[in-house]
Design a protein around this motif. Structure first.
Motif, PDB file in Angstrom:
ATOM      1  N   PHE A 127       0.869  -1.172   0.000  1.00  0.00           N
ATOM      2  CA  PHE A 127       0.000   0.000   0.000  1.00  0.00           C
ATOM      3  C   PHE A 127       0.904   1.220   0.000  1.00  0.00           C
ATOM      4  O   PHE A 127       2.082   1.141   0.387  1.00  0.00           O
TER       5      PHE A 127
ATOM      6  N   THR B 242       1.430   6.396   3.733  1.00  0.00           N
ATOM      7  CA  THR B 242       0.158   7.005   4.129  1.00  0.00           C
ATOM      8  C   THR B 242       0.313   7.783   5.421  1.00  0.00           C
ATOM      9  O   THR B 242       0.985   7.331   6.348  1.00  0.00           O
TER      10      THR B 242
ATOM     11  N   PRO C 232      -7.388  -1.381  -4.489  1.00  0.00           N
ATOM     12  CA  PRO C 232      -7.905  -0.447  -3.481  1.00  0.00           C
ATOM     13  C   PRO C 232      -9.427  -0.333  -3.539  1.00  0.00           C
ATOM     14  O   PRO C 232     -10.064  -0.689  -4.524  1.00  0.00           O
TER      15      PRO C 232
ATOM     16  N   ALA D  75      -2.939   9.292   1.163  1.00  0.00           N
ATOM     17  CA  ALA D  75      -2.031   8.334   0.537  1.00  0.00           C
ATOM     18  C   ALA D  75      -1.165   9.032  -0.508  1.00  0.00           C
ATOM     19  O   ALA D  75      -1.669   9.808  -1.327  1.00  0.00           O
TER      20      ALA D  75
ATOM     21  N   ALA E  62      -3.663   5.893  -6.062  1.00  0.00           N
ATOM     22  CA  ALA E  62      -3.824   5.790  -4.607  1.00  0.00           C
ATOM     23  C   ALA E  62      -5.077   6.534  -4.172  1.00  0.00           C
ATOM     24  O   ALA E  62      -5.409   7.600  -4.686  1.00  0.00           O
ATOM     25  N   VAL E  63      -5.772   5.958  -3.196  1.00  0.00           N
ATOM     26  CA  VAL E  63      -7.034   6.505  -2.704  1.00  0.00           C
ATOM     27  C   VAL E  63      -6.804   7.219  -1.382  1.00  0.00           C
ATOM     28  O   VAL E  63      -6.164   6.679  -0.474  1.00  0.00           O
TER      29      VAL E  63
ATOM     30  N   GLN F 101       1.114   9.089  -3.867  1.00  0.00           N
ATOM     31  CA  GLN F 101       1.122   8.344  -5.123  1.00  0.00           C
ATOM     32  C   GLN F 101       2.516   7.839  -5.489  1.00  0.00           C
ATOM     33  O   GLN F 101       2.658   6.814  -6.175  1.00  0.00           O
TER      34      GLN F 101
ATOM     35  N   ASN G 241      -6.016   0.825   0.523  1.00  0.00           N
ATOM     36  CA  ASN G 241      -5.169   0.846  -0.665  1.00  0.00           C
ATOM     37  C   ASN G 241      -4.368  -0.425  -0.891  1.00  0.00           C
ATOM     38  O   ASN G 241      -3.356  -0.397  -1.588  1.00  0.00           O
TER      39      ASN G 241
END
Length: 747
Positions: free
Chosen positions: A418, A421, A518, A454, A463-464, A456, A504
């Motif tokens: 992931f 974050t 994600p 998050a 990414a969310v 990228q 993610n």
């Protein structure tokens, strides 16, 4: 944004129920008889901090289990698994270390974390001195548990059952476990300016030796200090398996070595009578090395793994006594914590590639700040009011990275499961405790706002980032019918925001026909819980009993297949964390002791505890598989001035096949998995004999024979996913008979 009209209506319903319960409490008070004024003073009794105020557990309208220093020493509690052993409706999963480089995560996490009333993992908030410790994290074969605490540094463990979101925010949807560390005053009694403690112990279940020492001093009335150090080394946790060799059929535990070190340094400053500052530095590191004999096969010659955990914490806790119209006391806390876990696995093979390596790291760097104030108002007669209010801020940088040799097909090292974050949250809360004669009514509410940002960079798919909010109300009521009897009830709501890995998580193996993606629509979990209990404090019998019921909404299911099919590259299986499960959980528990009075030169008593829980997934009507079977513990304790001895019988109920959701699982071996019934653990009764000899005022010996009859048994939490006809079922059994001993000296 996660917030929407539906969640707002959910919160409004909860606030309405809180208001109704408060009003009913006041109505009942209007009909009550005025009590003794001693109840007003109960607000200042100092025992536990289950309501973010130091308060007697008798005055908290919620079930709280407290494991104190004497319990830790005499019970020779070495880790969180030991701590949960005799607590009703509480357990800690610890499956055997049976995993490979790229398949299986069984046992990688060690002591995985607490299960409270059927919910586990990150749904239980774990803290040290009120500071959150890292979450568990699992993705594909990698898994990191939550045993980042050194019991040698702990003087008390508080287990709060039921949602704790009103006072502590996200993650406490099932409850919380707070580990309270020692302070200089714990060693500087009777006017001493220098004191401490030293201990050495041995635990037979994993051949662990442990040594710890503390020295504390008081320079003057304004300055005290403390330094504690501890180290331990052990081996694999024993079981009742008898098959050696290599491969999946091995039931003896894999060879393992464990090492742990910890340090706690504290400085306590009292510059004036109205101020107290506690500066704490805590360090814990643990390392486990595995020879994975169970991972060997016709193509795998050798497999070894190393797991490491390091956690450092620096905290400044300041308390001020003030005298204003709105505040009596102010507490500010500023804490920084750096925690990292690493899993390294090496595999040597007969075919190409001849060597494969996975090196996976998960880290959390957390800043936590809070300010809390309280005001006590005397309202005349037998009434008082204590208002507690505050602000919390938490910011955590969460990262993961995997490197090594020979990555999965279609991927290259280094890679992330992931994206990096930043999780942050801000919250305001208020709690108002009314003491109105024989009644105490405690409403409270908390408003949380959280963000998941998050990055990228370095992540192969979009990414969310998410943000959201939650309002968590509660109310508790205690009625003291007499000095011997009291009843309580509480309503509490809870929530848990999704974490970075759930939002993610990403992995793909196109050749294998599956991918994890994600989920930008993931919502926080929510709960509504009620509990009612009775406390009795009679001349000979003391007990606490409670019944509870909870409804849980939008529970997050990890690893759900939302489309496609495994093994089909043209239409690969798509896996996500999704909101799917609504569940109900209910149960009953009782704990206490019967004092039989004086027998000979000592006192004879019978401690007891029983817990029973049921859970149902509403979407499917099937049982909730994380529910443990009922457990009954009954003891017989004889205590004199110089020594005591205790015999405990623990009855572990069977797991009924009808109480298992996944009744059929894929069993292996053989090479092609076939359907097989899930192993439903049978009932078992074990006996533990323990005692303490107080050689002198400052020297004690603790000893015990655990599982006295050498009974073979299994814990349900450990065997979930194990087939009934598995050839390696005994690998999941608990240790047989073993011996513990420790020597403790105060100075």
């Amino acid at each position: 944004m996660i917030s929407n009209h539906s969640s707002s209506r959910f919160a409004l319903r909860e606030i309405s129920l809180v208001a109704a319960m408060v009003c009913s409490g006041f109505a009942a008070h209007a009909q009550s008889v005025a009590p003794a004024s001693v109840q007003v003073a109960a607000l200042k009794e100092v025992v536990v901090s289950g309501s973010r105020n130091e308060q007697s557990v008798e005055d908290i309208p919620q079930t709280i289990d407290v494991i104190n220093a004497a319990d830790i020493e005499q019970g020779q509690i070495r880790d969180i698994r030991d701590a949960a052993k005799n607590i009703p409706n509480v357990s800690v999963r610890r499956a055997p270390a049976r995993f490979g480089l790229a398949q299986g995560d069984t046992g990688r996490e060690g002591n995985a974390g607490f299960n409270i009333r059927g919910l586990e993992g990150n749904r239980v908030l774990m803290m040290v001195d009120g500071i959150r410790i890292p979450r568990s994290y699992a993705f594909t074969p990698n898994s990191f548990g939550r045993d980042s605490v050194s019991i040698d540094l702990i003087k008390r463990i508080e287990i709060v059952k039921g949602p704790a979101s009103v006072l502590y925010g996200s993650d406490g949807i099932a409850g919380l476990v707070n580990f309270i560390t020692n302070e200089p005053d714990d060693y500087l009694k009777d006017g001493k300016s220098l004191g401490g403690r030293a201990s050495i112990g041995y635990s037979g279940d994993n051949s662990e030796t442990a040594v710890s020492g503390t020295i504390a001093g008081r320079a003057n009335e304004a300055l005290a200090w403390q330094l504690s150090v501890a180290t331990s080394s052990g081996k694999e946790l024993k079981n009742k398996g008898e098959t050696g060799g290599t491969g999946l059929t091995r039931t003896e535990p894999n060879p393992q070595t464990d090492k742990a070190n910890s340090l706690l340094a504290k400085v306590v400053l009292n510059p004036t009578s109205s101020q107290k500052h506690v500066i704490t530095f805590e360090h814990v590191d643990k390392k486990s090395e595995y020879n994975l004999l169970t991972a060997r096969s016709a193509t795998v010659l050798d497999s070894y793994s190393t797991g490491k955990m390091d956690r450092d914490r620096l905290t400044w806790d300041a308390r001020y006594k003030v005298d204003t119209a709105v505040t009596d006391n102010i507490q500010t806390v500023l804490s920084y914590q750096d925690a990292k876990s690493n899993d390294y696995t090496y595999e040597r093979r007969t075919a190409l590639p001849q060597v494969r390596v996975r090196d996976t790291t998960y880290s959390e760097r957390t800043l936590q700040a809070s300010i809390q104030a309280d005001k006590t108002l005397r309202m005349g007669g037998n009434s008082a009011q204590k208002i507690t209010y505050g602000f919390d801020y938490i910011s955590a940088d969460i990262e993961n990275l995997q490197t090594g040799l020979v990555p999965p097909a279609g991927e290259t090292f280094p890679l992330k499961r992931f994206p990096d974050t930043k999780e942050s949250s801000t919250a305001f809360y208020v709690q108002d405790e009314f003491i109105l004669g024989d009644w105490s009514v405690t409403p409270g509410v908390r408003a949380d706002s959280f963000k998941i940002d998050a990055a990228q960079t370095g992540f192969p798919v979009p990414a969310v980032s998410l943000s959201g909010s939650a309002v968590s109300p509660k109310v508790g009521v205690i009625y003291r019918a007499s000095p011997q009897w009291s009843v309580f009830g509480n309503y509490a709501s809870g929530f848990r925001a999704p974490n970075a890995g759930q939002v993610n998580g990403f992995f793909q193996n196109l050749a294998g026909g599956y991918r994890t993606v994600p989920n930008p629509n993931l919502k926080p979990e929510k709960s509504r819980n009620v509990e009612f209990g009775v406390r009795g404090r009679l001349d000979q019998l003391s007990f606490d009993t409670a019944v509870f019921y909870g409804r849980f909404k939008d529970l997050i299911q990890d690893g759900a297949t939302v489309s496609g099919a495994f093994g089909n590259p043209a239409n690969p299986a798509v896996i996500q964390s999704i909101n799917i499960d609504n569940a109900t959980i209910s149960g009953f528990e009782i704990k206490g002791a019967m004092n039989w009075g004086k027998v000979g030169n000592g006192q004879l008593s019978t401690p007891f505890a029983y817990g029973y829980t049921r859970g149902t997934v509403k979407n499917t009507g099937k049982p909730l598989d994380t529910i443990d079977p009922a457990k009954l513990v009954v003891g017989l304790k004889y205590e004199t001035a110089a020594w005591d001895v205790r015999l405990d019988a623990s009855h572990h109920s069977a797991k009924k096949f009808s109480d298992i959701s996944a009744q059929t699982i894929a069993a292996s071996p053989p090479a092609v998995p076939v359907a097989s019934p899930q192993f439903a653990v049978p009932s078992a009764t074990t006996l533990d004999l323990t005692g303490q000899w107080r050689i002198s005022k400052t020297l004690r010996v603790n000893a015990g024979i655990i599982n006295l009859t050498d009974k073979k048994y299994w814990n349900w939490s450990d065997v979930r996913g194990v087939a009934a006809n598995s050839s390696f079922r005994d690998a999941y059994s608990q240790p047989g008979r073993y011996f513990n001993v420790s020597l403790v000296a105060d100075f």
